[in-house]
Design an enzyme around this catalytic site. Structure first.
Site, mmCIF file in Angstrom:
data_model
loop_
_atom_site.group_PDB
_atom_site.id
_atom_site.type_symbol
_atom_site.label_atom_id
_atom_site.label_comp_id
_atom_site.label_asym_id
_atom_site.label_seq_id
_atom_site.Cartn_x
_atom_site.Cartn_y
_atom_site.Cartn_z
ATOM 1 C CB ILE A 8 -0.959 -0.005 1.204
ATOM 2 C CG1 ILE A 8 -1.907 -1.200 1.123
ATOM 3 C CG2 ILE A 8 -1.756 1.299 1.260
ATOM 4 C CD1 ILE A 8 -2.719 -1.447 2.376
ATOM 5 C CG ASP A 47 9.165 -0.814 6.249
ATOM 6 O OD1 ASP A 47 9.870 -1.690 6.797
ATOM 7 O OD2 ASP A 47 7.999 -1.027 5.884
ATOM 8 C CB ALA A 83 -2.565 1.364 8.485
ATOM 9 N NE ARG A 84 -4.737 -3.074 9.412
ATOM 10 C CZ ARG A 84 -5.785 -3.472 8.721
ATOM 11 N NH1 ARG A 84 -6.885 -3.826 9.329
ATOM 12 N NH2 ARG A 84 -5.745 -3.523 7.410
ATOM 13 C CG ASP A 87 -10.720 4.098 6.182
ATOM 14 O OD1 ASP A 87 -11.908 4.422 6.013
ATOM 15 O OD2 ASP A 87 -10.267 2.979 5.854
ATOM 16 C CD GLU A 128 -12.381 -0.211 12.692
ATOM 17 O OE1 GLU A 128 -12.698 -1.284 12.123
ATOM 18 O OE2 GLU A 128 -11.560 0.581 12.224
ATOM 19 C CG HIS A 148 -11.570 -0.164 8.685
ATOM 20 N ND1 HIS A 148 -11.113 -0.794 9.819
ATOM 21 C CD2 HIS A 148 -10.638 -0.420 7.719
ATOM 22 C CE1 HIS A 148 -9.969 -1.423 9.559
ATOM 23 N NE2 HIS A 148 -9.665 -1.199 8.292
#
Length: 339
Positions: A163, A182, A245-246, A270, A275, A294
């Site tokens: 992504i 990263d 992402a999370r 998002d 949730e 999401h």
């Protein structure tokens, strides 16, 4: 033999959502399997009863928590596959203890999520939440507002998997300057970093210097509340943050405070720690915020890719075919930053 008899003989797959793309349903049916759907975000005890009463042999995971009890419920589960890439709602350790592999459809929705991230980035960069609210409230800002250019915008990516790479490509096409943090990028001296993307060794280089920060990493212990009050204080006052992402990587109360005080200029979120979030969540009262449910990966192409990829993992495992271990989610493999 009639159709009902044939259907009764099919092995059952528990799907923890109300639907999946019809191509995956057909793929299961053609191979002798039947989908049993569980309502979105059903309580664990409801999922346990569904799994047990249907003697399911596999689970395709989307929404809700897959606990140890859910995995054990039927006594017959042999494989789990994620309808997507994030596996933070699956008890990986419990599955490993039972010898049940967990596969994830990594990259299946990469394009869709990247497009959503870019949409949030551009909306924030162009101050759309602020301008929309002002205009609707009768405050005509044409005489005083000065916008921002896409060209030269410094975009920092935390996590650089499928992504993140799609986001980088789109952003560079708009003239943005992209840097990425990263550990995997630095393991080989940055050789795997695409042309035009700067790999940085210190995440603070992104936090302190970028106009927009976009998160693209899994939720693991090291990334939980990665974006906290200390992180937000380091950001530039004109900067914005995006999370497709999370949930759980952002301390949502800290983000609300930073938006309210003007410590940062905006945020696009998002995914959430809970949730669905509570309707009266503190974050929802913050200014210059765009929130979506999401939904970044919910496009026809992504839905088809995720469902058929996860279905193929389940079928291939149950029929004894080899599966690329790169798609296997393990406790040991979840320490990196690639999503």
């Amino acid at each position: 033999m009639d159709t009902k008899s044939m259907s009764a003989e099919k092995q059952k797959i528990l799907v923890t959502r109300s639907r999946i793309d019809s191509s995956a349903v057909d793929l299961f049916s053609e191979n002798g399997f039947e989908c049993i759907f569980s309502p979105p975000y059903a309580k664990p005890e409801e999922v346990i009863e569904t799994a047990k009463s249907n003697n399911v042999c596999a689970i395709m995971v989307s929404q809700g928590k897959i606990t140890d009890a859910v995995i054990r419920a039927s006594g017959n589960v042999k494989v789990i596959a994620k309808h997507g890439s994030g596996v933070n709602n699956i008890n990986i350790a419990a599955a490993e203890k039972l010898g049940i592999p967990v596969y994830r459809a990594a990259g299946a929705n990469a394009r869709a999520v990247a497009e959503h991230a870019i949409a949030l980035i551009l909306s924030l960069r162009k101050s759309l939440p602020y301008l929309s609210e002002a205009t609707r409230g009768g405050n005509w800002l044409k005489g005083s507002f000065i916008g921002k250019d896409f060209g030269g915008t410094k975009l920092g990516l935390i996590g650089f998997g499928a992504i993140g790479r799609e986001v980088a490509s789109m952003a560079m096409g708009l003239g943005m300057e992209v840097s990425a943090f990263d550990p995997a990028l630095l393991a080989n001296g940055g050789a795997s970093c695409p042309e035009g993307v700067s790999a940085v060794a210190d995440m603070d280089d992104i936090i302190c210097n970028c106009d927009v920060i976009s998160l693209h990493c899994p939720l693991v212990p090291s990334t939980r509340h990665l974006v906290n009050s200390e992180f937000l204080k380091k950001m530039q006052p004109h900067a914005a943050i995006v999370n497709t992402a999370r949930g759980g990587m952002i301390d949502e109360d800290a983000l609300a405070d930073a938006l309210e005080s003007g410590e940062i200029a905006g945020a696009g979120v998002d995914s959430f720690e809970q949730e669905p979030p509570a309707a009266d969540a503190k974050l929802f009262k913050a200014p210059n915020l765009i929130v979506t449910p999401h939904a970044a990966g919910l496009t026809p192409g992504a839905e088809r890719n995720m469902a058929t990829m996860a279905a193929r993992f389940i079928i291939d495992h149950l029929e004894g075919r080899e599966i690329n271990p790169a798609f296997l989610a393990t406790s040991a493999a979840l320490g990196g930053l690639q999503e």
